[in-house]
Design an enzyme around this catalytic site. Structure first.
Site, PDB file in Angstrom:
ATOM      1  N   GLU A  31      -3.306   7.336  -4.021  1.00 61.10           N
ATOM      2  CA  GLU A  31      -2.772   6.240  -3.212  1.00 61.10           C
ATOM      3  C   GLU A  31      -3.919   5.607  -2.423  1.00 61.10           C
ATOM      4  O   GLU A  31      -4.062   5.798  -1.222  1.00 61.10           O
ATOM      5  CB  GLU A  31      -1.681   6.784  -2.267  1.00 61.10           C
ATOM      6  CG  GLU A  31      -0.936   5.700  -1.517  1.00 61.10           C
ATOM      7  CD  GLU A  31      -1.265   5.602  -0.034  1.00 61.10           C
ATOM      8  OE1 GLU A  31      -0.893   4.586   0.572  1.00 61.10           O
ATOM      9  OE2 GLU A  31      -1.881   6.530   0.523  1.00 61.10           O
ATOM     10  N   ASP A  88       5.603  10.356  11.014  1.00 61.55           N
ATOM     11  CA  ASP A  88       5.072   9.269  10.197  1.00 61.55           C
ATOM     12  C   ASP A  88       5.794   9.232   8.843  1.00 61.55           C
ATOM     13  O   ASP A  88       5.167   9.178   7.784  1.00 61.55           O
ATOM     14  CB  ASP A  88       3.546   9.417  10.009  1.00 61.55           C
ATOM     15  CG  ASP A  88       2.928   8.200   9.320  1.00 61.55           C
ATOM     16  OD1 ASP A  88       3.553   7.124   9.327  1.00 61.55           O
ATOM     17  OD2 ASP A  88       1.814   8.330   8.767  1.00 61.55           O
ATOM     18  N   HIS A  94       7.312   1.710   0.896  1.00 55.50           N
ATOM     19  CA  HIS A  94       7.658   2.035   2.282  1.00 55.50           C
ATOM     20  C   HIS A  94       6.623   1.500   3.263  1.00 55.50           C
ATOM     21  O   HIS A  94       6.862   1.473   4.466  1.00 55.50           O
ATOM     22  CB  HIS A  94       7.777   3.551   2.420  1.00 55.50           C
ATOM     23  CG  HIS A  94       6.446   4.235   2.273  1.00 55.50           C
ATOM     24  ND1 HIS A  94       5.791   4.317   1.065  1.00 55.50           N
ATOM     25  CD2 HIS A  94       5.641   4.831   3.181  1.00 55.50           C
ATOM     26  CE1 HIS A  94       4.650   4.951   1.242  1.00 55.50           C
ATOM     27  NE2 HIS A  94       4.527   5.270   2.517  1.00 55.50           N
ATOM     28  N   ASP A  95       5.443   1.116   2.753  1.00 59.08           N
ATOM     29  CA  ASP A  95       4.373   0.666   3.646  1.00 59.08           C
ATOM     30  C   ASP A  95       4.375  -0.847   3.791  1.00 59.08           C
ATOM     31  O   ASP A  95       5.128  -1.558   3.136  1.00 59.08           O
ATOM     32  CB  ASP A  95       3.020   1.161   3.119  1.00 59.08           C
ATOM     33  CG  ASP A  95       2.752   2.604   3.539  1.00 59.08           C
ATOM     34  OD1 ASP A  95       3.265   3.027   4.597  1.00 59.08           O
ATOM     35  OD2 ASP A  95       2.047   3.316   2.800  1.00 59.08           O
ATOM     36  N   ARG A 126       1.505  12.449  -6.046  1.00 67.44           N
ATOM     37  CA  ARG A 126       0.945  11.305  -5.323  1.00 67.44           C
ATOM     38  C   ARG A 126       0.008  11.836  -4.243  1.00 67.44           C
ATOM     39  O   ARG A 126       0.440  12.497  -3.306  1.00 67.44           O
ATOM     40  CB  ARG A 126       2.068  10.479  -4.687  1.00 67.44           C
ATOM     41  CG  ARG A 126       1.603   9.268  -3.870  1.00 67.44           C
ATOM     42  CD  ARG A 126       2.807   8.672  -3.159  1.00 67.44           C
ATOM     43  NE  ARG A 126       2.539   7.480  -2.401  1.00 67.44           N
ATOM     44  CZ  ARG A 126       2.072   7.454  -1.146  1.00 67.44           C
ATOM     45  NH1 ARG A 126       1.764   8.569  -0.509  1.00 67.44           N
ATOM     46  NH2 ARG A 126       1.918   6.304  -0.525  1.00 67.44           N
ATOM     47  N   ASP A 155      -1.845  11.363  -1.209  1.00 69.49           N
ATOM     48  CA  ASP A 155      -1.772  10.396  -0.121  1.00 69.49           C
ATOM     49  C   ASP A 155      -3.168  10.126   0.450  1.00 69.49           C
ATOM     50  O   ASP A 155      -3.953  11.052   0.662  1.00 69.49           O
ATOM     51  CB  ASP A 155      -0.856  10.971   0.977  1.00 69.49           C
ATOM     52  CG  ASP A 155      -0.598   9.974   2.084  1.00 69.49           C
ATOM     53  OD1 ASP A 155      -0.015   8.924   1.791  1.00 69.49           O
ATOM     54  OD2 ASP A 155      -0.998  10.247   3.231  1.00 69.49           O
ATOM     55  N   HIS A 207      -4.741  14.852   5.935  1.00 68.46           N
ATOM     56  CA  HIS A 207      -4.510  15.358   7.285  1.00 68.46           C
ATOM     57  C   HIS A 207      -3.275  16.242   7.328  1.00 68.46           C
ATOM     58  O   HIS A 207      -2.435  16.183   6.435  1.00 68.46           O
ATOM     59  CB  HIS A 207      -4.331  14.197   8.273  1.00 68.46           C
ATOM     60  CG  HIS A 207      -3.427  13.114   7.734  1.00 68.46           C
ATOM     61  ND1 HIS A 207      -3.914  11.958   7.186  1.00 68.46           N
ATOM     62  CD2 HIS A 207      -2.080  13.025   7.629  1.00 68.46           C
ATOM     63  CE1 HIS A 207      -2.904  11.192   6.778  1.00 68.46           C
ATOM     64  NE2 HIS A 207      -1.777  11.825   7.045  1.00 68.46           N
ATOM     65  N   ARG A 222       7.352  -0.709  10.152  1.00 65.71           N
ATOM     66  CA  ARG A 222       7.571  -0.455   8.721  1.00 65.71           C
ATOM     67  C   ARG A 222       8.991   0.067   8.475  1.00 65.71           C
ATOM     68  O   ARG A 222       9.497  -0.005   7.374  1.00 65.71           O
ATOM     69  CB  ARG A 222       6.535   0.549   8.196  1.00 65.71           C
ATOM     70  CG  ARG A 222       5.128  -0.027   8.113  1.00 65.71           C
ATOM     71  CD  ARG A 222       4.136   1.020   7.657  1.00 65.71           C
ATOM     72  NE  ARG A 222       4.048   2.139   8.603  1.00 65.71           N
ATOM     73  CZ  ARG A 222       3.308   3.229   8.401  1.00 65.71           C
ATOM     74  NH1 ARG A 222       2.600   3.352   7.294  1.00 65.71           N
ATOM     75  NH2 ARG A 222       3.264   4.200   9.287  1.00 65.71           N
ATOM     76  N   GLN A 241      -1.813  13.300  13.673  1.00 65.46           N
ATOM     77  CA  GLN A 241      -2.258  13.623  12.307  1.00 65.46           C
ATOM     78  C   GLN A 241      -3.743  13.973  12.344  1.00 65.46           C
ATOM     79  O   GLN A 241      -4.586  13.099  12.544  1.00 65.46           O
ATOM     80  CB  GLN A 241      -2.000  12.424  11.371  1.00 65.46           C
ATOM     81  CG  GLN A 241      -0.520  12.222  11.071  1.00 65.46           C
ATOM     82  CD  GLN A 241      -0.193  10.829  10.541  1.00 65.46           C
ATOM     83  OE1 GLN A 241      -0.589   9.826  11.122  1.00 65.46           O
ATOM     84  NE2 GLN A 241       0.554  10.767   9.446  1.00 65.46           N
TER      85      GLN A 241
HETATM   86  C1  GLC Z   1      -0.215   6.651   3.389  1.00 67.32           C
HETATM   87  C2  GLC Z   1       1.286   6.498   3.511  1.00 67.32           C
HETATM   88  C3  GLC Z   1       1.615   5.920   4.852  1.00 67.32           C
HETATM   89  C4  GLC Z   1       1.095   6.832   5.920  1.00 67.32           C
HETATM   90  C5  GLC Z   1      -0.402   7.118   5.737  1.00 67.32           C
HETATM   91  C6  GLC Z   1      -0.847   8.261   6.575  1.00 67.32           C
HETATM   92  O1  GLC Z   1      -0.862   5.428   3.387  1.00 67.32           O
HETATM   93  O2  GLC Z   1       1.772   5.723   2.469  1.00 67.32           O
HETATM   94  O3  GLC Z   1       3.004   5.733   4.994  1.00 67.32           O
HETATM   95  O4  GLC Z   1       1.297   6.256   7.181  1.00 67.32           O
HETATM   96  O5  GLC Z   1      -0.703   7.473   4.389  1.00 67.32           O
HETATM   97  O6  GLC Z   1      -0.416   9.475   6.006  1.00 67.32           O
END
Ligand code: GLC
Length: 660
Positions: free
Chosen positions: A338, A153, A407-408, A294, A296, A196, A531, A264
């Protein structure tokens, strides 16, 4: 241990003698000099210990191992401080003396994948010059820690929080990069994937083999009973590719919660041992010298049956606890949450009530990002304006990451009420945007729908900044006029996000006009996730064109660089809660004023494909009426006209105006 420790407290911190003594004796046991060198650390610890204890009790007061785990947290804090290099401790102090260093208009960031950008971590130092030339001094490295190939991922499935993946080099390379960056006054940001682990992480491996301790690190169940109870209220994140929120693990015959992909595994933060271990990992990053961490997907870190398992109060409690601990041991590291959630919810990640500005220092302004795309497609600023009252609630001392692309995917997650307020119908409005950005109905955008939910028809959008702004189509059509328009759109989008307040975070490739990259389709580890179309592989021959006058690359790069230079020059751009939205005299024009001291800046952006006429009155509503204005972007001077006269903004252009 004094009994007072696990009495339930109100969430108000008061001096507690027993906690003070605990800190004092623990520091003495570790040989720390609380009256000398370590006095500041000791003071911070005493100041925060009561809050740390309160939050810990809120989360784990009922857990049988709470006492032992609380002591573990104390030990983690002390160990982190002891391991922190002198240079980082000095930087902590400097940042604290500066006060909210991250609000500054001097910081601009870029997010990039090391391998796709330049190869390895050891190749990064040689590329810093390119970034600095653009105006970047904060680097967000997309995940570089170990993550299994084929099910990573993009690095967000971490199998080791401590080992750099061999694809990128090793820990020494990361450390060397950080040192080089700090020596050049640059900041470094990395991720901690808190929610995760990869199924290949040691904890998950042990759980799979039947180790009860580590099964307790995850949400693992013998049968579908509890999973079904969870599922009843949980939405799906990747409904196309990873439907459902649980995965059956044959080796141990159990179901494990997997909110994202099935590889995950969600960590179980109701277990204090998970918190204590992850806090250690957080400190590990802090002591690598990371300036911004950051976090996540923090919206997901606490789960309760009967809820969506997102944005729950205890998710905030965990973040607040992390913040308190970091403030004691490694205060120079800022936290970015995030949380890509609705505006009402995102505000809570800055902390609420007594914890205002005591949770995440940064959050992504994902709402504004999506609303910029909304404005670009519709040429109408009203949905965006309807969202501002909520976004302006951000507390002083916290800031946004502002961006156009990352990136998303782009989620259209702003509330329906914001759409209905403007007279549009939410479903039809979102459908229009989805069609527009996936290139339907004659739209110049070339993106794609991401994660279409077959049940709700909900969808997000993939595509690079350039492709969504029409550059890919214009290049295919070989149309100079359309290339011109798309470059204007790109710079309009960037300008809006650079000046609205917060730290701009560019996405690599966008500065040089990279269009979608379809090579991911040939890679089975990526082809299921579109993506990847907007995560380019950098070709330095293309990037060298940023210096070749007249090329598309140069036009975008130099426009972006110019904007970043202006940002650093204009002090009202620093985020001091100093933004006022201008009366929308023309719905096609987004306009706001930034102010500081006696200085005012008027920012105006025409999101429509036609010239927009704006009454000069707009400049006279907030303070003294200016007579002359300079547009910093073009350098042009304007004489302010009568109220019945108009300032004209050409399609997709903007002004950064300052009264003379
Ligand atoms: C966050 C990341 C994304 C990822 C998700 C799961 O949103 O930016 O790219 O798929 O977390 O870790």
């Amino acid at each position: 241990m004094p009994a007072i420790f696990f009495l339930r407290n109100k969430f108000v911190s008061v001096y507690k003698y027993s906690l003070h003594q605990l800190v004092k004796t623990s520091l003495a046991d570790h040989g720390l000099d609380i009256t000398g060198t370590d006095n500041l650390f000791y003071s911070r610890f005493v100041a925060n210990i009561s809050t740390i204890h309160n939050i810990f009790c809120q989360l784990y007061g009922q857990h049988p191992a709470n006492g032992e785990m609380f002591l573990q947290v104390i030990e983690n804090i002390i160990a982190a401080y002891k391991q922190r290099e002198g240079g980082l401790k000095r930087a902590d102090l400097e940042k604290q003396e500066e006060g909210y260093w991250f609000l500054s208009n001097q910081i601009a960031g870029m997010s990039l994948y090391v391998d796709r950008f330049c190869g390895k971590l050891a190749d990064m130092p040689a590329k810093l010059g390119y970034l600095q030339n653009l105006g970047i001094n904060l680097l967000h490295l997309m995940p570089v820690f170990e993550s299994p190939a084929g099910e990573s991922d993009g690095g967000y499935a971490v199998s080791s929080y401590r080992q750099v993946d061999a694809r990128f080099g090793d820990l020494d390379d990361l450390l060397a990069l950080r040192q080089t960056m700090h020596a050049q006054q640059m900041y470094l940001m990395v991720d901690i994937v808190l929610n995760h682990t990869s199924r290949k992480h040691e904890w998950a491996e042990k759980a799979r083999q039947g180790d009860a301790k580590y099964q307790g690190y995850f949400y693992m169940y013998d049968n579908r009973q509890i999973p079904d109870m969870f599922e009843a209220a949980m939405p799906e994140i990747f409904p196309e590719t990873a439907p459902g929120n649980f995965t059956y693990i044959h080796e141990c015959g159990k179901w494990v919660m997997t909110v994202f992909h099935n590889y995950q595994w969600d960590l179980n933060y109701t277990n204090p041992a998970v918190f204590a271990d992850m806090l250690e990992n957080i400190f590990f990053y802090a002591n690598l010298g990371i300036d911004v961490l950051r976090i996540d997907a923090p919206a997901f870190i606490w789960k309760e049956i009967g809820t969506t398992c997102q944005n729950l109060p205890n998710a905030h409690a965990i973040l607040q606890l992390i913040k308190q601990c970091v403030q004691v041991a490694t205060p120079g590291m800022a936290l970015l949450g995030e949380a890509i959630v609705a505006p009402k919810e995102v505000m809570k990640y800055f902390g609420t009530g007594l914890a205002a500005a005591e949770e995440c220092d940064f959050a992504y302004n994902a709402t504004q990002m999506a609303l910029q795309w909304d404005m670009l497609a519709t040429g109408d600023t009203r949905v965006m304006l309807a969202s501002q009252p909520e976004l302006l609630k951000k507390p002083f001392g916290t800031t946004w990451i502002t961006y156009t692309r990352c990136h998303d995917d782009i989620g259209l997650g702003y509330e329906d009420g914001m759409i209905t307020q403007t007279g549009y119908q939410p479903y039809a409005h979102r459908k229009f945007l989805q069609d527009y950005y996936s290139g339907r109905n004659g739209s110049p955008a070339m993106g794609a729908l991401f994660s279409v939910n077959p049940k709700t028809q909900d969808a997000r959008i993939s595509g690079s900044l350039a492709s969504l702004c029409g550059l890919e189509r214009a290049l295919i059509d070989n149309s100079e006029a359309d290339i011109d328009t798309s470059i204007k759109k790109i710079l309009l989008m960037q300008a809006h996000s650079f000046f609205i307040g917060g730290v701009p975070m560019l996405f690599y490739g966008d500065e040089a006009g990279y269009t979608n990259d379809y090579s991911y389709l040939a890679d089975p580890g990526k082809s299921y996730d579109n993506r990847w179309m907007h995560r380019p592989i950098i070709h330095w021959q293309k990037n060298s064109k940023v210096e070749e006058p007249g090329t598309v690359e140069q036009r975008i790069f130099s426009g972006t660089r110019h904007l970043l230079q202006l940002r650093k020059m204009l002090s009202p751009v620093a985020d001091h809660k100093n933004i006022t939205w201008l009366t929308p005299h023309n719905i096609h024009v987004a306009g706001f004023m930034r102010y500081q001291g006696g200085q005012r800046l008027f920012m105006l952006f025409n999101f429509s494909n036609r010239p927009a006429y704006l009454t000069w009155y707009v400049f006279k509503e907030n303070g003294e009426a200016p007579t002359q204005l300079r547009d910093h972007y073009s350098g042009n001077l304007f004489t302010v006209g009568e109220d019945y006269e108009y300032l004209v903004l050409e399609p997709y252009t903007f002004f950064i105006m300052q009264p003379l």
